[in-house]
Design a protein around this motif. Structure first.
Motif, short mmCIF file in Angstrom:
data_model
loop_
_atom_site.label_atom_id
_atom_site.label_comp_id
_atom_site.label_asym_id
_atom_site.label_seq_id
_atom_site.Cartn_x
_atom_site.Cartn_y
_atom_site.Cartn_z
N TYR A 91 154.12 55.96 47.97
CA TYR A 91 153.81 55.56 46.59
C TYR A 91 154.86 56.07 45.62
O TYR A 91 155.15 57.27 45.58
CB TYR A 91 152.42 56.10 46.24
CG TYR A 91 152.01 55.93 44.79
CD1 TYR A 91 152.28 54.77 44.08
CD2 TYR A 91 151.32 56.95 44.13
CE1 TYR A 91 151.90 54.63 42.77
CE2 TYR A 91 150.93 56.82 42.81
CZ TYR A 91 151.22 55.65 42.14
OH TYR A 91 150.85 55.52 40.83
N THR A 95 151.98 54.81 38.02
CA THR A 95 150.97 55.19 37.03
C THR A 95 151.13 56.65 36.64
O THR A 95 151.10 57.01 35.46
CB THR A 95 149.55 54.96 37.59
OG1 THR A 95 149.37 53.57 37.84
CG2 THR A 95 148.50 55.42 36.59
N THR A 183 143.52 46.74 36.60
CA THR A 183 144.97 46.87 36.69
C THR A 183 145.50 47.85 35.65
O THR A 183 144.88 48.07 34.62
CB THR A 183 145.67 45.51 36.47
OG1 THR A 183 145.38 45.04 35.14
CG2 THR A 183 145.23 44.48 37.49
N HIS A 189 155.80 49.69 37.27
CA HIS A 189 154.95 49.08 38.30
C HIS A 189 153.69 48.45 37.70
O HIS A 189 153.39 48.61 36.53
CB HIS A 189 154.58 50.11 39.35
CG HIS A 189 153.31 50.86 39.09
ND1 HIS A 189 152.62 51.49 40.10
CD2 HIS A 189 152.59 51.12 37.96
CE1 HIS A 189 151.54 52.07 39.61
NE2 HIS A 189 151.50 51.85 38.32
N SER A 191 149.58 48.45 39.11
CA SER A 191 148.63 48.89 40.13
C SER A 191 147.34 48.10 39.97
O SER A 191 146.92 47.77 38.86
CB SER A 191 148.35 50.39 40.00
OG SER A 191 147.66 50.67 38.79
N GLU A 193 143.24 48.08 41.53
CA GLU A 193 142.26 48.84 42.29
C GLU A 193 140.86 48.28 42.05
O GLU A 193 140.61 47.60 41.07
CB GLU A 193 142.27 50.32 41.87
CG GLU A 193 143.54 51.08 42.21
CD GLU A 193 143.46 52.52 41.78
OE1 GLU A 193 143.95 53.39 42.52
OE2 GLU A 193 142.92 52.80 40.68
N GLY A 277 144.53 51.11 46.86
CA GLY A 277 145.17 50.42 45.75
C GLY A 277 146.29 49.53 46.23
O GLY A 277 146.82 49.71 47.33
N TYR A 279 149.97 48.26 44.95
CA TYR A 279 151.01 48.56 43.97
C TYR A 279 152.18 47.59 44.11
O TYR A 279 152.58 47.23 45.22
CB TYR A 279 151.52 49.99 44.17
CG TYR A 279 150.46 51.05 44.02
CD1 TYR A 279 149.91 51.32 42.77
CD2 TYR A 279 149.97 51.75 45.12
CE1 TYR A 279 148.93 52.28 42.61
CE2 TYR A 279 148.99 52.71 44.97
CZ TYR A 279 148.47 52.98 43.72
OH TYR A 279 147.48 53.92 43.58
#
Length: 407
Positions: A91, A95, A183, A189, A191, A193, A277, A279
Motif C-alpha cells: 500500500y 490516504t 471513497t 490516489h 481508495s 472501501e 480496500g 486502491y
C-alpha cells in the motif's frame, strides 16, 4: 450535556455526513462553526461547498477553501517517496499521507480565528480518527477535539437523512439509498472501501474503478517515458520541467491510460481489525518504480540496504498517523541525507497495467555504476579477480571453525 465550546473548525467536504455534522455542532454544542475544505487534487469542483456552508449559516469570513495541492506533493508525498514507503509490502499510503496536512491547516485556521476546538467526520472504526487527532494534538496539545461519530446516535444512513430533513439540509437523490461503497480521493490516489467490497473473496466490480482504465483494454503498444530526478525528487517528464503537483498529475494521466496502479488489499488497521480496500495509485506506482530505478545507480549498497530496513517502520508511522512524531522526523533526516546524490534519468516502459524500468543513467558526479569494473570483457586491470580468494576465505573463516567443532 455537551462541553461548552464557543467556536469550532470543522473539516468539511460538503457531503451528507459533514453537512449533518455542521448542523449537529450548532445544535448540540451551540457553537459557531468555521468550515475548512482542502483541495488536495480530489478532482471535484469545490466552490459549491461555499454555498452549502453559507446556507448552513457559516459566515463568509469563516469559510476556508484552500488549494493545497503543491504543498501536499512537495512536502508530504515527495518526502515519503524518498523512502520508497509501502505499508505491508503493497500500500502506497495515499490516504494516510493526506491527513497530517489537513490536520496542520485545520490547527492553523483554529489559531487564526480563535477557535477552541476542531472537528472531523471520521468514524470510530477507522484509522483516520487516529491520524487526524494525533496530528491535532501534536501541533496543539491543548486543542479540544470533537468526533461526532463517537458521540452521537446517528448510527445509520437513514438516521442521518432523517436529521438532515428535520433541519432543512438538502439531500441529493443519489445519497438516499445505501451507498455501494465509500471513497476517498486526492492527487496521489483513490481508495474504495465497504459494502460491495467487504467480502474479500469477491472480485472488485469494474464500476468501482475511477482512476485507472482496465489494463485489458489499455493500448496494445507500450509507451516509453523518461523521468529526471534531482536529489531524490522527480523534477521533469520527457525533458519538461514540472512542479511537484503538475508532475504527479501528468503521471496520473499516463498511469490511467495504461491501467497502472490498481491494488486489492486486506490490510491491518491501526485500531486492530482487518479491512479490505481497493486502491488506485497510478502516478505513485510509476514514481516508485522510477525512484528505485535511479537509486540503483546512485545509492551506495550500505545506504540502500539500511533504507530498506528502515522503510517498514517509516511506513507504519505514516499509516498510524505519527507524521509529526520525533521518530518520523529522525527517520526522515536519515532518508533525506541518503538522497543527496540521487540524481539522474530513468526510462520506463508502460504497458497494460505494468511499469518497468528499462533504462537509467546518471552523470559521473553521482553514478556509482562502473562498466569498466563489472564488464565480462577485459577490464584492463580495473579489478583484480585474485583479490576475491582472500575475501572469500575471511568470510568463510567462522563457517569453517563451526564445521570443525560440529564434526
Amino acid at each position: 450535556m455537551a462541553e461548552k465550546i464557543k467556536r469550532v473548525v470543522l473539516a468539511y467536504s460538503g457531503g451528507l455526513d459533514t453537512s449533518v455534522i455542521l448542523k449537529w455542532l450548532q445544535v448540540e454544542y451551540g457553537c459557531e462553526v468555521v468550515t475548512f475544505t482542502a483541495d488536495l487534487g480530489q478532482g471535484e469542483e469545490l466552490e459549491p461547498v461555499r454555498g452549502k456552508a453559507q446556507m448552513a449559516g457559516v459566515k463568509d469570513e469563516h469559510i476556508f477553501i484552500d488549494d493545497l495541492r503543491e504543498e501536499f506533493v512537495r512536502d508530504y508525498v515527495f518526502p515519503m517517496f524518498r523512502a520508497n514507503a509501502v505499508y505491508e509490502g503493497l500500500y502506497l499510503l495515499g490516504t494516510s499521507i493526506a491527513r497530517p496536512l489537513i490536520s496542520k491547516r485545520q490547527i492553523e485556521i483554529a489559531h487564526e480565528v480563535g477557535a477552541d476546538a476542531v472537528a472531523h467526520g471520521a468514524t470510530g472504526k477507522g484509522n483516520d480518527q487516529v491520524r487526524f487527532e494525533l496530528g491535532y494534538y501534536g501541533l496543539d496539545p491543548d486543542i479540544k477535539v470533537i468526533a461526532p461519530w463517537r458521540e452521537w446516535e446517528l448510527t445509520s444512513r437513514s438516521r442521518l437523512i432523517e436529521f438532515a430533513e428535520a433541519h432543512q439540509i438538502p439531500v441529493a437523490k443519489d445519497k438516499r439509498g445505501e451507498a455501494p461503497f465509500s471513497t476517498d480521493a486526492n492527487l496521489l490516489h483513490t481508495s474504495s472501501e465497504g459494502k460491495v467490497l467487504e467480502d474479500p473473496w469477491e472480485e472488485t466490480p469494474d464500476y468501482v474503478y475511477s482512476r485507472t482504465d482496465n489494463p485489458e483494454d489499455a493500448p496494445d503498444t507500450p509507451e516509453y517515458v523518461e523521468m529526471d530526478f534531482e536529489h531524490g525528487d522527480a523534477v521533469a517528464i520527457n525533458g519538461v520541467a514540472l512542479s511537484p503537483a503538475n508532475l504527479l498529475t501528468k503521471l496520473n494521466a499516463l498511469g490511467k491510460t495504461h491501467g497502472i496502479g490498481r491494488l486489492d488489499l486486506v490490510e491491518n488497521r491501526f485500531v486492530g481489525m482487518k479491512s479490505r480496500g481497493m486502491y488506485e495509485t497510478p502516478g505513485g506506482t510509476i514514481l516508485l518504480s522510477a525512484h528505485r530505478g535511479i537509486e540503483q545507480l546512485t545509492l551506495d549498497r550500505g545506504a540502500m540496504h539500511l533504507k530498506d530496513e528502515l522503510m517498514p517502520r517509516y511506513a507504519e508511522l505514516i499509516y498510524n498517523g505519527l507524521w509529526f512524531s520525533p521518530e518520523r522526523e529522525m527517520l526522515q533526516a536519515a532518508i533525506d541525507s541518503s538522497q543527496a546524490g540521487v540524481t539522474g534519468t530513468v526510462r520506463l516502459k508502460l504497458y497494460k497495467g505494468s511499469v518497468d524500468v528499462v533504462g537509467r543513467k546518471a552523470d559521473v558526479a553521482y553514478n556509482l555504476y562502473s562498466q569498466d569494473v563489472v564488464t565480462f570483457e577485459d577490464d584492463a586491470g580495473a579489478y583484480d579477480q585474485r583479490d576475491a580468494e582472500g575475501f572469500i576465505k575471511l568470510n568463510a573463516l567462522r563457517l569453517r571453525l563451526l564445521g570443525r567443532r560440529t564434526r
